[in-house]
Design a protein around this motif. Structure first.
Motif, short mmCIF file in Angstrom:
data_model
loop_
_atom_site.label_atom_id
_atom_site.label_comp_id
_atom_site.label_asym_id
_atom_site.label_seq_id
_atom_site.Cartn_x
_atom_site.Cartn_y
_atom_site.Cartn_z
N THR A 116 0.86 -1.19 0.00
CA THR A 116 0.00 0.00 0.00
C THR A 116 0.89 1.23 0.00
O THR A 116 1.84 1.32 0.77
CB THR A 116 -0.90 0.03 1.25
OG1 THR A 116 -1.74 -1.13 1.25
CG2 THR A 116 -1.78 1.28 1.25
N ILE A 117 0.59 2.18 -0.88
CA ILE A 117 1.32 3.45 -0.89
C ILE A 117 0.37 4.57 -0.51
O ILE A 117 -0.85 4.46 -0.70
CB ILE A 117 1.97 3.74 -2.26
CG1 ILE A 117 0.92 3.87 -3.35
CG2 ILE A 117 3.00 2.67 -2.60
CD1 ILE A 117 1.47 4.34 -4.69
N GLU A 155 -5.71 9.76 -10.34
CA GLU A 155 -6.07 8.67 -11.25
C GLU A 155 -4.84 8.04 -11.87
O GLU A 155 -4.74 6.82 -11.98
CB GLU A 155 -7.00 9.20 -12.34
CG GLU A 155 -8.41 9.49 -11.85
CD GLU A 155 -9.37 9.76 -13.00
OE1 GLU A 155 -8.96 9.59 -14.16
OE2 GLU A 155 -10.52 10.11 -12.72
N GLY A 156 -3.89 8.88 -12.30
CA GLY A 156 -2.68 8.33 -12.91
C GLY A 156 -1.90 7.46 -11.94
O GLY A 156 -1.43 6.37 -12.31
N ALA A 157 -1.75 7.92 -10.69
CA ALA A 157 -1.00 7.15 -9.70
C ALA A 157 -1.75 5.87 -9.31
O ALA A 157 -1.15 4.79 -9.22
CB ALA A 157 -0.75 8.01 -8.47
N GLU A 158 -3.05 5.98 -9.08
CA GLU A 158 -3.83 4.82 -8.63
C GLU A 158 -3.87 3.73 -9.69
O GLU A 158 -3.73 2.54 -9.38
CB GLU A 158 -5.25 5.28 -8.27
CG GLU A 158 -6.06 4.26 -7.49
CD GLU A 158 -6.67 3.17 -8.37
OE1 GLU A 158 -6.90 2.04 -7.87
OE2 GLU A 158 -6.93 3.45 -9.56
N GLN A 159 -4.05 4.11 -10.94
CA GLN A 159 -4.10 3.12 -12.00
C GLN A 159 -2.77 2.40 -12.17
O GLN A 159 -2.72 1.19 -12.35
CB GLN A 159 -4.53 3.78 -13.31
CG GLN A 159 -5.99 4.21 -13.33
CD GLN A 159 -6.34 5.07 -14.53
OE1 GLN A 159 -5.52 5.28 -15.42
NE2 GLN A 159 -7.57 5.57 -14.55
N ALA A 213 0.32 -2.65 -10.77
CA ALA A 213 1.52 -3.25 -10.16
C ALA A 213 1.19 -4.06 -8.92
O ALA A 213 2.11 -4.57 -8.25
CB ALA A 213 2.51 -2.14 -9.81
N GLY A 214 -0.10 -4.18 -8.58
CA GLY A 214 -0.50 -4.97 -7.42
C GLY A 214 -0.46 -4.22 -6.10
O GLY A 214 -0.42 -4.83 -5.03
N CYS A 265 4.42 7.39 -9.30
CA CYS A 265 4.18 6.04 -8.77
C CYS A 265 5.26 5.08 -9.26
O CYS A 265 5.78 4.26 -8.49
CB CYS A 265 2.80 5.56 -9.18
SG CYS A 265 2.31 4.01 -8.38
N ALA A 266 5.63 5.18 -10.53
CA ALA A 266 6.67 4.31 -11.07
C ALA A 266 8.00 4.54 -10.35
O ALA A 266 8.71 3.58 -10.00
CB ALA A 266 6.84 4.57 -12.57
#
Length: 367
Positions: A68-69, A86-90, A95-96, A305-306
């Protein structure tokens, strides 16, 4: 009356119905590569039939990771931050990972409370936007806790971030206004203490003005980052050196400015040009469409996120600046106000100010 807790099937039930050992069922969910494909498929079919879901919390605690982040943003009322989410959550979901959200409302004290709450929930890392990354107590606390983090929208020399180059983007917008014939330009923002992005955009605008030999860009500070003041706009346009273009630090503020100008009987862009910064979708729906600096907010969220997930795998933290672009709408067009018409605009604003002299005096900050 106590609510009945629903029955949660166990791996023992799956093992019994599948005709395998509990250890084989455990491997099917935790180390599937150790089993033959037909065995995995058989166990999965039985699990689906009886409604079994693996206990990810227990697995995460055993592994020392919750997958979880955290994502901490000033607001979701601004579509720019909603797009970032949205970009981060998707990206995280693919990535699980799951995402836990926090909203600060531009309040440093709330910022600190939200970060502590996210840490208490055992997040693995954090993406966040802060008011000002310089001398920021929240970022110091994250460093001291050893919590991996990536800034979104902020730019920093000491913390990894994903953003556009705010100074260069503002430089380009003022260059565009100058090419349209505008020389008297004002920068409109909320308090700079709550947004280093607005401060960098002001610096970029002023830098171009000096380079191009334009009159100094005045800075008008509105009560909030997304809310303009009609008395302040009236006072600004009543001056003898009234600006012909208003560069707003974000799109929602630009929308508010245009609405307030309309209430004063001032037309955009015929009487004064207005432009924003963000590229929010609401700007494209306006008539005319908003002229703005567009930044890729979904990509900012996904890239942050990446980078964060890379940090969790041991990669060295890095910073990324993504490209911006100028979106030419109809709210900033070639200057067509003659000296006579501009004088009429000043008289209109002055008369309006006199009629509303009971209103609080606005504030101007010269920089």
């Amino acid at each position: 009356m106590t609510a009945k807790i629903p029955h949660r099937p166990s791996i023992l039930e799956i093992a019994k119905q599948a005709g395998v050992s509990p250890a084989t069922v455990s491997r099917a969910f935790n180390q599937p590569e150790l089993l033959r494909p037909e065995t995995r498929e058989h166990i999965a079919a039985v699990a689906q039939r009886i409604g079994f879901r693996p206990n990810r919390v227990g697995r995460s605690l055993r592994a020392g990771r919750t997958r979880t982040i955290g994502l901490l943003l000033p607001t979701l009322a601004n579509p720019v931050f909603a797009d970032c989410f949205e970009g981060a959550e998707q990206y995280a979901r693919r990535a699980g990972y799951s995402v836990m959200m926090g909203i600060t409302s531009y309040d440093p004290s709330v910022e600190s409370e939200c970060v502590q709450a996210l840490i208490d929930h055992q997040i693995d890392g954090l993406i966040l936007t802060v008011g000002n990354p310089s001398r920021n107590a929240t970022l110091r606390a994250l460093d001291e806790a050893g919590m991996p983090h990536i800034l979104a929208y902020n730019e920093s020399n000491s913390h990894p971030f994903v953003s556009v180059d705010n100074k260069a983007a503002a430089h380009d917008m003022v260059s565009r206004l100058c090419a349209l014939g505008h020389r008297r330009i004002a920068f409109v923002s909320g308090p700079l203490t709550a947004s280093d992005r607005a401060r960098r955009r002001l610096q970029g605008a002023q830098s171009y003005a000096r380079t191009a030999g334009l009159p100094p860009i005045a800075h008008w500070v509105m009560p909030a980052h997304t809310e303009s003041s009609a008395p302040m706009l009236r006072d600004m346009l009543a001056q003898s050196d009234a600006p012909s273009a208003l560069f707003c630090s974000n799109d929602l503020l630009a929308v508010s400015v245009i609405a307030q100008l309309a209430s004063l009987g001032i037309r955009v862009p015929d009487d004064v040009a207005v432009c924003g910064f963000d590229g929010a979708s609401i700007g494209a729906l306006m008539v005319p469409a908003l002229t703005t600096v567009a930044q890729p907010s979904r990509e900012i969220g996904a890239t942050a996120c990446a980078l964060l997930l890379g940090c969790l795998k041991g990669d060295k933290p890095s910073s990324v600046r993504l490209p911006h672009r100028i979106s030419d709408g109809g709210t900033a067009t070639a200057l067509c106000i003659t000296d006579r018409r501009h004088e009429g605009l000043r008289r209109h604003a002055a008369a309006s100010a006199a009629a509303h002299s009971f209103l609080p005096s606005p504030r101007k900050r010269s920089t």
